[in-house]
Design an enzyme around this catalytic site. Structure first.
Site, PDB file in Angstrom:
ATOM      1  CB  THR A  93      -0.910   0.054   1.246  1.00 17.13           C
ATOM      2  OG1 THR A  93      -0.058   0.017   2.406  1.00 17.13           O
ATOM      3  CG2 THR A  93      -1.869  -1.112   1.285  1.00 17.13           C
ATOM      4  CB  CYS A 112       0.600   1.974  10.597  1.00 15.74           C
ATOM      5  SG  CYS A 112      -0.564   2.001   9.239  1.00 15.74           S
ATOM      6  CB  CYS A 171      -2.288   1.448  12.802  1.00 14.64           C
ATOM      7  SG  CYS A 171      -3.503   1.873  11.519  1.00 14.64           S
ATOM      8  NE  ARG A 230      -7.953  -6.441   5.563  1.00 14.42           N
ATOM      9  CZ  ARG A 230      -7.233  -7.264   4.800  1.00 14.42           C
ATOM     10  NH1 ARG A 230      -6.969  -8.483   5.214  1.00 14.42           N
ATOM     11  NH2 ARG A 230      -6.787  -6.882   3.626  1.00 14.42           N
ATOM     12  NE  ARG A 278       0.055   7.756   0.298  1.00 19.31           N
ATOM     13  CZ  ARG A 278      -0.016   6.566  -0.316  1.00 19.31           C
ATOM     14  NH1 ARG A 278       0.896   6.192  -1.187  1.00 19.31           N
ATOM     15  NH2 ARG A 278      -1.011   5.746  -0.044  1.00 19.31           N
ATOM     16  CB  CYS A 323      -1.447   5.245   8.307  1.00 22.32           C
ATOM     17  SG  CYS A 323      -3.100   4.710   8.732  1.00 22.32           S
ATOM     18  CB  CYS A 347      -2.594   5.050  13.167  1.00 21.73           C
ATOM     19  SG  CYS A 347      -1.232   4.740  12.026  1.00 21.73           S
TER      20      CYS A 347
HETATM   21 ZN   LIG Z   1      -2.305   3.314  10.335  1.00 22.88          ZN
END
Ligand SMILES: [Zn+2]
Length: 370
Positions: A54, A58, A62, A65, A87, A89, A92
């Site tokens: 992705t 995080c 976080c 999932r 990048r 998240c 969170c």
């Molecule tokens: Zn996150």
């Protein structure tokens, strides 16, 4: 697997081997992943995890999932993750650390950089938070009180030669402990690992030693104010003393046989079979692996032996037979850590840092029930 017949000749307190380092790295990654799976909020601010599929990173807690383990990468912080092209998240917000976390972070930085012990009162003054609140926040965030944190931090020096400047939590996990509180429990028990004391050459340490005759030749016993740091056998007092001075070249060394009387008597009584367990504080530096091995050796009852294979199995690392042999060979405190009770699977005595003849005599005496 064949077991080694020879040991390293003699030792300085062993530096961690590349293998120990590899093991600790694995442990660290494994721990981080477990913390991510557990959404452990206490780890927030200590590291971030990034997901290759992705492109997002995080904080450990976080709520999103969990990705597959093999698409995850760990970074020390948001900056490092961003540099690698990830990048933050949006859920969170790993770049935003709460105000509370900042107090804790500041307290930790102060403790990490302090030379001596910092009291809670001093710390709270410098952080700008009441002692009560600071203690509570700090404990919630790290699992330790500031005082415990400082003690635990000493253990960081296990890895001092390897990884300078690492934060204590990571170092603690590196040392092979599952959680900070367990770590702390262990820190002050069997092995009093202290910073300063075992910096290269014993820099900053004051070491008192004594030499006494025994049925196994001369025995040199050395201790810091925290506990035994060396127990060695040899033929000549001069040679024993010279080797000790060479190894702890940066320490302040004093010979004082009378001051060492308590230690010497306890060890002599053990050699005579008058006490079966050695109940003396130790101040020795160990890698996580050595510590596991040495603790296991201390569980071998007098009069019994184990093979290197047995010990490797016992510590849950059955393939580490050679590493176990190396850990035995690098034991700095003869008898107090009874490495002489480890023999080869075929019953051969294998080596002994202080000579196989001494090992034989020791085992014969112990097996004869004396
Ligand atoms: Zn996150």
């Amino acid at each position: 697997m064949s077991e080694p017949k020879r040991f390293a000749r003699k030792g300085r307190i062993a530096a961690p081997t590349p293998r120990d380092y590899a093991v600790s790295m694995q442990t660290e990654l494994h721990n981080k992943w477990q913390q991510v799976l557990a959404r452990d909020a206490r780890q927030d601010g200590r590291f971030v995890f990034a997901v290759r599929t992705t492109g997002v990173f995080c904080r450990p807690s976080c709520p999103s999932r969990r990705p597959r383990r093999d698409s995850v990468e760990f970074f020390a912080g948001p900056r490092e993750a961003e540099r690698a092209g990830y990048r933050a998240c949006l859920r969170c917000k790993p770049t935003q650390i709460s105000e509370q976390a900042q107090y804790v972070l500041r307290a930790r930085q102060l403790l990490d950089n302090a030379e001596g012990v910092v009291t809670l009162a001093e710390l709270s003054k410098r952080v700008g938070l009441s002692p009560f609140h600071l203690q509570r926040l700090f404990k919630r965030a790290t699992g330790l009180s500031p005082r415990e944190y400082q003690s635990a931090r000493r253990m960081q020096h296990i890895k001092a030669g390897l990884r300078k400047g690492e934060d204590v939590t990571t170092a603690l996990y590196d040392a092979g402990f599952g959680s900070p509180s367990r770590l702390y429990e262990n820190a002050n028990q069997q092995f009093g690992m202290t910073p300063g004391t075992y910096r290269r050459g014993g820099e900053g340490a004051t070491i008192t030693f004594g030499i006494a005759p025994t049925p196994l030749g001369r025995m040199l016993v050395a201790a810091t104010e925290r506990g035994l740091c060396a127990v060695r056998f040899g033929e000549s007092a001069t040679e024993l003393e010279r080797d000790l001075r060479e190894e702890f070249h940066a320490a302040e060394l004093h010979r004082d046989d009378a001051a060492m009387g308590r230690y010497i008597e306890h060890l002599l009584a053990n050699l005579r079979g008058e006490n079966t367990t050695i109940d003396l504080p130790l101040d020795i530096r160990a890698t996580a692996f050595q510590k596991k091995v040495w603790e296991t050796l201390r569980q071998i009852p007098r009069g019994e032996t184990r093979s290197y294979t047995d010990v490797a199995r016992e510590i849950g690392d059955p393939n580490a037979v050679r590493a176990v042999a190396r850990a035995c060979a690098s034991n700095p405190v003869a008898i107090a850590v009874p490495c002489h009770r480890v023999v080869r699977s075929d019953g051969e005595l294998a080596g002994y840092r202080w000579g196989v003849e001494r090992k034989k005599k020791l085992l014969e005496a112990e097996q004869a029930g004396s």
